[in-house]
Design an enzyme around this catalytic site. Structure first.
Site, PDB file in Angstrom:
ATOM      1  N   GLU A   1      64.089  -4.326 -49.081  1.00  0.00           N
ATOM      2  CA  GLU A   1      65.506  -4.389 -48.728  1.00  0.00           C
ATOM      3  C   GLU A   1      65.914  -5.801 -48.331  1.00  0.00           C
ATOM      4  O   GLU A   1      67.007  -6.265 -48.657  1.00  0.00           O
ATOM      5  CB  GLU A   1      65.777  -3.402 -47.590  1.00  0.00           C
ATOM      6  CG  GLU A   1      65.582  -1.945 -47.986  1.00  0.00           C
ATOM      7  CD  GLU A   1      65.661  -1.015 -46.795  1.00  0.00           C
ATOM      8  OE1 GLU A   1      65.102  -1.357 -45.732  1.00  0.00           O
ATOM      9  OE2 GLU A   1      66.258   0.067 -46.927  1.00  0.00           O
TER      10      GLU A   1
ATOM     11  N   CYS B   1      65.085 -28.961 -49.920  1.00  0.00           N
ATOM     12  CA  CYS B   1      64.095 -27.931 -50.252  1.00  0.00           C
ATOM     13  C   CYS B   1      62.829 -28.610 -50.785  1.00  0.00           C
ATOM     14  O   CYS B   1      62.699 -28.887 -51.975  1.00  0.00           O
ATOM     15  CB  CYS B   1      64.654 -26.944 -51.277  1.00  0.00           C
ATOM     16  SG  CYS B   1      63.539 -25.573 -51.642  1.00  0.00           S
TER      17      CYS B   1
END
Length: 436
Positions: A406, A96
């Site tokens: 969502e 990352c």
């Protein structure tokens, strides 16, 4: 970041005195996102991408920022530069670059030795000894055993104290889980902004008790974040302001004390902070080691065992973590599958734990196949176990029909379920060491 409220009584540093009656009172949930954005902008000069994504759910964001700030900046046994270097090590396990670059910059800001950033081989032996636990927790936490804890606590001059190790474990698990969110939200493609000044307390900014340093003060011609306009959300205004700033090519003004600091590269090679890069996730159900049994929550759970242990060894962190778990699972169920929100959230949570060998005897796992479509299961598994392999092609078929809030909710569930899974294995190993 941390939110100062009357319910909190943490020992705060010299730049962040306890706030009593001066706490800003938020009268409605509509006002809360604005308060959070003020604090985020005050400490960084702008909204970073992770905070911007999470701000779809301000109730959760408050808890997340409070926990992260407590782990990285508040009182604890580990020095600040150790914390950020451990965060670099954790993020590197999943390649990352976003978090590696961010915490490398923070590491230098708090006085870390630049030589350490040349690679793990240049770090002190104590940090190199932490690499084994970092590797196991990141990819196969079921391998975590009492021997891992014992080896770190009994190695002579380079040994860890139990309190230091607990904070390190919490930090490792937090950053491993955060990498899943970063990749799931597509944030890793971006460059993190420069870290905020450690000497400035955003609590003061939130409560109107102090003026931010010049380097952190928004331009005077920008409208106040507390103002509102009909029909336009705070998020849209912030995004437009940031886009306008990017088009102008403006650079954030840094504090004069930082002018002479060495420039931090935006991208660094995560491989230099890890050993055994081939070590990765393996299917728990297909493992060859028969002596590793399923982790049964009825025998060791967060509520009955993990919470009390971590809270005793690392003061108040148990409450902060527990609040995160409760917040993410109590977000409005209408965000996920009309009429089946609570069941779907539990199915996602238990499915993630099952991939790490954690089983709930009182749950019917047939519900996972019934509620979670196959493409969504593939996405969840990838973001959880192989976050750096996440791509837009892996998004579920139903993903396009979901609102942004969502999608963020799903990624938050993945992050928190993974965080709890790693903590359960690590804390159980610590418990076994303590009673041995």
């Amino acid at each position: 970041m941390i939110i100062c409220t009357k319910k909190m009584d943490y020992p705060l540093g010299s730049h962040c005195q306890r706030v009593q009656s001066q706490v800003v009172k938020v009268n409605s949930e509509k006002e809360r996102p604005q308060l959070l954005c003020v604090k985020a902008l005050a400490s960084r000069g702008r909204l970073d991408s992770v905070t911007q994504q999470m701000s779809y759910h301000p109730q959760y964001l408050e808890s997340f920022l409070r926990t992260q700030h407590y782990i990285l900046h508040m009182d604890g046994p580990l020095p600040l530069h150790y914390r950020h270097y451990i965060a670099v090590m954790a993020a590197a396990r999943h390649h990352c670059r976003y978090l590696v670059s961010l915490h490398s910059a923070h590491f230098l800001r708090v006085g870390g030795d630049p030589v350490w950033l040349q690679g793990l081989d240049h770090a002190p032996l104590r940090l190199r000894n932490l690499d084994q636990i970092n590797k196991v927790l990141a990819h196969r936490p079921w391998l975590m055993a009492r021997q891992h804890i014992e080896s770190l606590l009994k190695i002579g001059e380079q040994c860890w104290s139990l309190a230091e190790l607990v904070q390190a474990v919490v930090l490792l698990a937090h950053c491993h889980a955060l990498t899943s969110f970063v990749f799931g939200a597509g944030v890793d493609q971006e460059s993190p902004g420069p870290p905020g000044l450690p000497s400035y307390c955003f609590c003061d900014a939130a409560n109107g008790n102090a003026t931010p340093p010049d380097g952190l003060r928004p331009p005077s011609r920008r409208r106040s974040l507390d103002s509102s306009s009909d029909g336009v959300s705070l998020r849209e205004r912030l995004q437009r302001a940031q886009e306008e700033k990017d088009r102008r090519g403006e650079r954030r003004i840094m504090h004069t004390e930082l002018e002479d600091e060495e420039e931090v590269p935006c991208c660094v090679d995560p491989l230099r902070y890890m050993s055994d890069p081939e070590f990765g996730y393996q299917e728990f159900d297909r493992r060859e080691e028969d002596h590793f049994q399923v982790f049964r929550v009825q025998d060791y759970s967060w509520e009955d065992h993990g919470f009390s242990l971590v809270n005793r060894l690392y003061s108040d962190i148990g409450h902060l973590l527990d609040e995160r778990f409760r917040k993410v699972t109590s977000l409005p169920s209408s965000l996920l599958s009309s009429g089946q929100g609570p069941d779907l959230k539990r199915a996602i949570w238990n499915y993630i734990h099952r991939m790490f060998g954690i089983r709930y005897d009182d749950y019917d796992y047939g519900e996972v196949n019934h509620l979670v479509e196959r493409s969504l299961k593939l996405y969840i598994k990838t973001v959880t176990c192989y976050p750096d392999r996440t791509s837009t092609q892996l998004c579920p078929r139903s993903w396009k029909s979901l609102k942004p809030a969502e999608k963020v909710h799903v990624n938050l569930l993945i992050m928190e379920a993974r965080l709890q899974a790693e903590l359960l294995y690590a804390l159980r190993a610590i418990t076994q060491y303590m009673i041995a």
